[in-house]
Design a protein around this motif. Structure first.
Motif, short mmCIF file in Angstrom:
data_model
loop_
_atom_site.label_atom_id
_atom_site.label_comp_id
_atom_site.label_asym_id
_atom_site.label_seq_id
_atom_site.Cartn_x
_atom_site.Cartn_y
_atom_site.Cartn_z
N CYS A 148 0.77 -1.17 0.07
CA CYS A 148 -0.04 -0.06 0.15
C CYS A 148 1.07 1.39 0.10
N ARG A 149 0.36 2.23 -0.54
CA ARG A 149 1.25 3.26 -0.87
C ARG A 149 0.87 4.37 0.51
N LEU A 150 1.87 4.60 1.23
CA LEU A 150 1.55 5.53 2.50
C LEU A 150 1.53 7.07 2.11
N PRO A 151 0.27 7.79 2.80
CA PRO A 151 0.33 9.32 2.63
C PRO A 151 1.47 9.76 3.42
N ASN A 152 1.77 11.08 2.94
CA ASN A 152 3.02 11.83 3.52
C ASN A 152 3.37 11.45 4.89
N LYS A 153 2.41 11.98 5.91
CA LYS A 153 2.89 11.81 7.26
C LYS A 153 2.88 10.50 7.71
N GLU A 154 2.22 9.55 7.23
CA GLU A 154 2.43 7.98 7.61
C GLU A 154 3.94 7.49 7.08
N PHE A 155 4.20 7.92 5.95
CA PHE A 155 5.31 7.49 5.33
C PHE A 155 6.46 8.06 6.30
N THR A 171 6.86 10.80 21.65
CA THR A 171 5.72 11.37 20.71
C THR A 171 6.43 13.02 20.41
N GLU A 172 7.05 13.48 21.41
CA GLU A 172 7.56 14.72 21.15
C GLU A 172 8.67 14.70 19.84
N ARG A 173 9.46 13.67 19.83
CA ARG A 173 10.29 13.40 18.78
C ARG A 173 9.62 13.54 17.24
N PHE A 174 8.31 12.48 17.63
CA PHE A 174 7.58 12.53 16.08
C PHE A 174 7.19 13.87 15.85
N MET A 175 6.72 14.72 16.91
CA MET A 175 6.16 16.12 16.59
C MET A 175 6.96 16.90 15.90
N GLU A 176 8.25 16.78 16.69
CA GLU A 176 9.31 17.84 16.19
C GLU A 176 9.97 17.25 14.92
N LYS A 177 10.15 16.14 14.40
CA LYS A 177 10.69 16.01 13.19
C LYS A 177 9.56 15.80 12.05
N TRP A 191 -0.53 9.75 18.05
CA TRP A 191 -1.51 8.49 18.40
C TRP A 191 -2.45 8.17 17.22
N VAL A 192 -2.94 9.01 16.64
CA VAL A 192 -4.18 8.80 15.64
C VAL A 192 -3.18 8.29 14.34
N TYR A 193 -1.91 8.95 14.02
CA TYR A 193 -1.43 7.91 13.00
C TYR A 193 -0.59 6.94 13.30
N ILE A 194 -0.43 6.49 14.53
CA ILE A 194 0.30 5.26 14.81
C ILE A 194 -0.96 4.47 14.78
N SER A 195 -2.20 4.64 15.06
CA SER A 195 -3.23 3.60 14.94
C SER A 195 -3.56 3.47 13.34
N TYR A 196 -3.41 4.35 12.47
CA TYR A 196 -3.67 4.16 10.93
C TYR A 196 -2.34 3.06 10.53
N LEU A 197 -1.22 3.39 11.18
CA LEU A 197 -0.16 2.49 10.64
C LEU A 197 -0.21 1.02 11.09
N ARG A 198 -0.60 0.83 12.39
CA ARG A 198 -1.05 -0.35 13.05
C ARG A 198 -1.98 -1.25 11.99
N LYS A 209 5.44 -5.20 14.37
CA LYS A 209 4.31 -4.61 15.09
C LYS A 209 4.89 -3.35 15.58
N ILE A 210 4.08 -2.34 15.71
CA ILE A 210 4.18 -1.08 16.74
C ILE A 210 3.94 -1.18 18.03
N LYS A 211 5.11 -1.37 18.70
CA LYS A 211 4.72 -1.52 20.50
C LYS A 211 4.76 -0.23 20.82
N ALA A 212 3.97 0.06 22.17
CA ALA A 212 3.94 1.25 23.12
C ALA A 212 4.81 1.09 24.29
#
Length: 224
Positions: A148-155, A171-177, A191-198, A209-212
């Motif tokens: 599947c082709r990922l949209p920009n932020k998910e990629f 989470t802060e690093r995701f936001m900054e990067k 969290w919303v985008y992590i849910s999409y990726l899962r 798997k994406i673990k928390a």
């Protein structure tokens, strides 16, 4: 991959931002040299595109200042000037490459890939973990059940996870990067985008798997 774009021509800047985002870059745009310097001093970027002729501070001065501070971010200089001396000055001041105006979108993207490739793994490479792979050129995420082709932020989030397997990314690093330190987005968007990726990983039937890590962040792990 996160890019700082410093270009004072608003229409050109808007067009370049659209092109870069379409090609899975996260972009912060500024319109003068003082802001460019402030952004480069305050944050970490994978690359910077600096116009030479800008108000308040020219691109060469910005470049000299960040290099004097030890900032090794890859820099592509944009110039409308055809004088060879200006290009030589840019390279001697620490630029990794230059591009004269007018230029094509394809050439701009190629130059950005070239300068960032020198410090990081090639954008065009395929990143893998377990039976999961991510193609940096096409943004295709692939597993046993297909692609599947990922949209920009998910990629960008998956790229950050897969290049740092089993390392907790806050989470802060995701936001900054990905969103940028001055973004108006709420931190819950991660969290919303992590849910999409899962959900995508489940649909691809992958063993990754994406673990928390509670209170710390997220990491990618291969389940054997």
């Amino acid at each position: 991959m996160r890019i700082l774009l410093a270009e004072d021509e608003r229409e050109l800047s808007d067009a370049l931002v659209a092109i870069l985002k379409h090609n899975n870059y996260s972009v912060d745009a500024v319109y003068n040299g003082e802001d460019a310097l402030a952004y480069l001093q305050a944050d970490n970027y994978d690359g910077a595109v600096l116009d030479i002729m800008m108000p308040k501070m020219d691109g060469i001065t910005v470049l000299k200042k960040i290099r004097a501070e030890g900032n090794k971010v890859p820099v592509l200089i944009l110039t409308a000037k055809s004088d060879v001396d200006d290009r030589v000055l840019g390279l001697d001041s620490g630029a990794d490459d230059y591009l004269g105006k007018p230029f094509s979108a394809k050439e701009l993207l190629a130059r950005i890939r070239s300068v960032t490739r020198r410090n990081t793994e090639a954008v065009s490479s395929v990143l893998s973990l377990g039976n999961l792979s991510l193609d940096g050129t096409s943004a295709l995420l692939s597993g046993p059940s297909g692609s599947c082709r990922l949209p920009n932020k998910e990629f960008q989030m998956m790229e950050l996870l897969i290049t740092n397997p089993r390392q907790i990314i806050s989470t802060e690093r995701f936001m900054e990067k990905i969103w940028g330190y001055d973004s108006e987005a709420e931190i819950g968007v991660v969290w919303v985008y992590i849910s999409y990726l899962r959900k995508r990983l489940i649909s691809l039937n992958t063993n990754v798997k994406i673990k928390a890590a509670r209170g710390q962040g997220y990491y990618l792990e291969e389940e054997i």
